[in-house]
Design a protein around this motif. Sequence first.
Motif, PDB file in Angstrom:
ATOM      1  N   ARG A  34     -52.276 -22.021  -9.977  1.00  0.00           N
ATOM      2  CA  ARG A  34     -51.128 -22.544 -10.720  1.00  0.00           C
ATOM      3  C   ARG A  34     -50.410 -21.399 -11.428  1.00  0.00           C
ATOM      4  O   ARG A  34     -51.030 -20.521 -12.013  1.00  0.00           O
ATOM      5  CB  ARG A  34     -51.599 -23.575 -11.763  1.00  0.00           C
ATOM      6  CG  ARG A  34     -50.468 -24.229 -12.548  1.00  0.00           C
ATOM      7  CD  ARG A  34     -50.981 -25.491 -13.228  1.00  0.00           C
ATOM      8  NE  ARG A  34     -52.043 -25.184 -14.172  1.00  0.00           N
ATOM      9  CZ  ARG A  34     -51.884 -25.176 -15.499  1.00  0.00           C
ATOM     10  NH1 ARG A  34     -50.700 -25.443 -16.017  1.00  0.00           N
ATOM     11  NH2 ARG A  34     -52.895 -24.913 -16.287  1.00  0.00           N
ATOM     12  N   THR A  46     -48.908 -19.728 -14.237  1.00  0.00           N
ATOM     13  CA  THR A  46     -48.830 -19.829 -15.700  1.00  0.00           C
ATOM     14  C   THR A  46     -48.871 -18.434 -16.288  1.00  0.00           C
ATOM     15  O   THR A  46     -49.100 -17.447 -15.597  1.00  0.00           O
ATOM     16  CB  THR A  46     -50.010 -20.640 -16.263  1.00  0.00           C
ATOM     17  OG1 THR A  46     -51.230 -19.994 -15.884  1.00  0.00           O
ATOM     18  CG2 THR A  46     -50.008 -22.056 -15.736  1.00  0.00           C
ATOM     19  N   VAL A  64     -59.126 -29.544  -8.314  1.00  0.00           N
ATOM     20  CA  VAL A  64     -58.233 -29.448  -9.467  1.00  0.00           C
ATOM     21  C   VAL A  64     -58.512 -28.176 -10.257  1.00  0.00           C
ATOM     22  O   VAL A  64     -57.585 -27.453 -10.665  1.00  0.00           O
ATOM     23  CB  VAL A  64     -58.380 -30.692 -10.362  1.00  0.00           C
ATOM     24  CG1 VAL A  64     -57.614 -30.502 -11.669  1.00  0.00           C
ATOM     25  CG2 VAL A  64     -57.892 -31.936  -9.633  1.00  0.00           C
ATOM     26  N   TRP A  94     -57.277 -25.020  -8.349  1.00  0.00           N
ATOM     27  CA  TRP A  94     -55.811 -24.921  -8.382  1.00  0.00           C
ATOM     28  C   TRP A  94     -55.316 -24.546  -9.779  1.00  0.00           C
ATOM     29  O   TRP A  94     -54.470 -23.654  -9.941  1.00  0.00           O
ATOM     30  CB  TRP A  94     -55.194 -26.262  -7.962  1.00  0.00           C
ATOM     31  CG  TRP A  94     -53.712 -26.296  -8.176  1.00  0.00           C
ATOM     32  CD1 TRP A  94     -52.744 -25.739  -7.392  1.00  0.00           C
ATOM     33  CD2 TRP A  94     -53.037 -26.900  -9.300  1.00  0.00           C
ATOM     34  NE1 TRP A  94     -51.502 -25.965  -7.936  1.00  0.00           N
ATOM     35  CE2 TRP A  94     -51.651 -26.668  -9.117  1.00  0.00           C
ATOM     36  CE3 TRP A  94     -53.466 -27.615 -10.416  1.00  0.00           C
ATOM     37  CZ2 TRP A  94     -50.697 -27.133 -10.007  1.00  0.00           C
ATOM     38  CZ3 TRP A  94     -52.516 -28.066 -11.307  1.00  0.00           C
ATOM     39  CH2 TRP A  94     -51.149 -27.823 -11.105  1.00  0.00           C
ATOM     40  N   ALA A  95     -55.853 -25.193 -10.798  1.00  0.00           N
ATOM     41  CA  ALA A  95     -55.359 -24.997 -12.157  1.00  0.00           C
ATOM     42  C   ALA A  95     -55.629 -23.588 -12.671  1.00  0.00           C
ATOM     43  O   ALA A  95     -54.800 -22.993 -13.369  1.00  0.00           O
ATOM     44  CB  ALA A  95     -55.984 -26.027 -13.093  1.00  0.00           C
TER      45      ALA A  95
END
Length: 461
Positions: free
Chosen positions: A437, A439, A429, A432-433
């Motif tokens: 990801r 953003t 997580v 990925w974040a």
Amino acid sequence: MTGPSTPPAPQSRGGRWIQHWDPEDETFWNETGEKIARRNLFFSVLSEHIGFSIWTLWSVLVLFMGPEYGLTPADKFMLTSMVTLVGAVVRVPYTFAVAIFGGRNWTIISATMLLVPTVCAFMVMEPGTSFSTFLLVGLLAGVGGGNFASSMTNINAFFPLRQKGWALGLNAGGGNIGVPVIQLVALAIIGASGGPRVLLGIYIPLILVAAVLATLYMDNIENVKNDTGAAKDAAKDAHTWIMSFLYVGTFGSFIGYSFAFGQVLTNQFGRTPLQAAYVTFIGPLLGSLIRPVGGWLADRYGGAKITLYNFVAMGVATAVLIAASMEKSLVLFTVAFVVLFVLTGVGNGSTYKMIPGIFQTKALAKGLRGEEAASHGRRLSGASMGLIGAVGALGGVGINLAFRQSFLSYGSGTGAFVAFLAFYGVCFVVCWAVYLRRTVARTPSTTATSEAKPQLSYAEV
């Protein structure tokens, strides 16, 4: 940009300081830099290799320590946990040491220091020695874990960004392979009915050889020296700690399992030390050999992507281990454990490739270009590597303590594997974040930079 076409400084065997070093200049690199960098890489690997062997020495010595030594399984896990802890902690000062003494000079010093834990272990390794004495001498072996941090910081400065994944992977993999090598040597000694002092007697002259060869063939880079402030700057950057967390999942797993694999086989599956030694080296060996491949894959496809998918695979392998542990299937357990070792090696290579890419990307986002950006990236990535390596190695402490508690509570390692599975999920997580990801940029930049590039893309690092 035009670079020099001759060596930056005469390369005497006295280890002269290199006054100018610009590996990003292709002319310089092709004509003089690559040869020098590869030579330093080779002898850095040798010294780090022996350092890893001494650091993991006690994972082998505990296999020699039968009932006559009076140690319980919990005692042995505690012993290896503390050795791992010291190896993690000393990585921080070892990172500073390259900037203070120079890469070559510190390689000589750190290699010579390996004599202390090896000679001390040779003196006390016999039944009747107290646990506290074994623990004290074991703590000394932790200095071998520091060699990784200084070696990676040093080699990072020698290679251009486009080759860092491969070079750092090879440097680290060659060091990591010291784990299975000492296990193989121990297997041969146990098979020949030899004692632990035979093993120690083999490594004492090898330490001296590594120190002498570093003296003769390695170099210091002048612009790396006296930049101790880089570590402070790296410590202030959030990415240093994010990558430290991910490295806990990859290298922390590798070194923790390396210490624990043999003990799990003997305590949970009733294997004799010789039977355990026949298989314990396979996982660390394959995990070490695959590490440069992990770096190469990261060079080609992006370290963040390889790291992300690798955590998925590590989670699957751990789930299989849990099932094998509950079913008491030795064959499935051993195969899954070896696969997990391989995956830790891939992750080790890909995570370390990410580090210089992240800081290079941040340098470009600040508006730096060319050699200025490359120099800024090298400075912070080199400093951060030691900190990341130190925190990552703490994962090995956690793994051994988790196994200790699991065996005390449940009589097997199943509970520990459940905890590891959950941790790999968190690593997935986070990776990925933060790095994949889509953003807006997380780091400050100028308005112009933000308009031209609304986010910092780390997907290719």
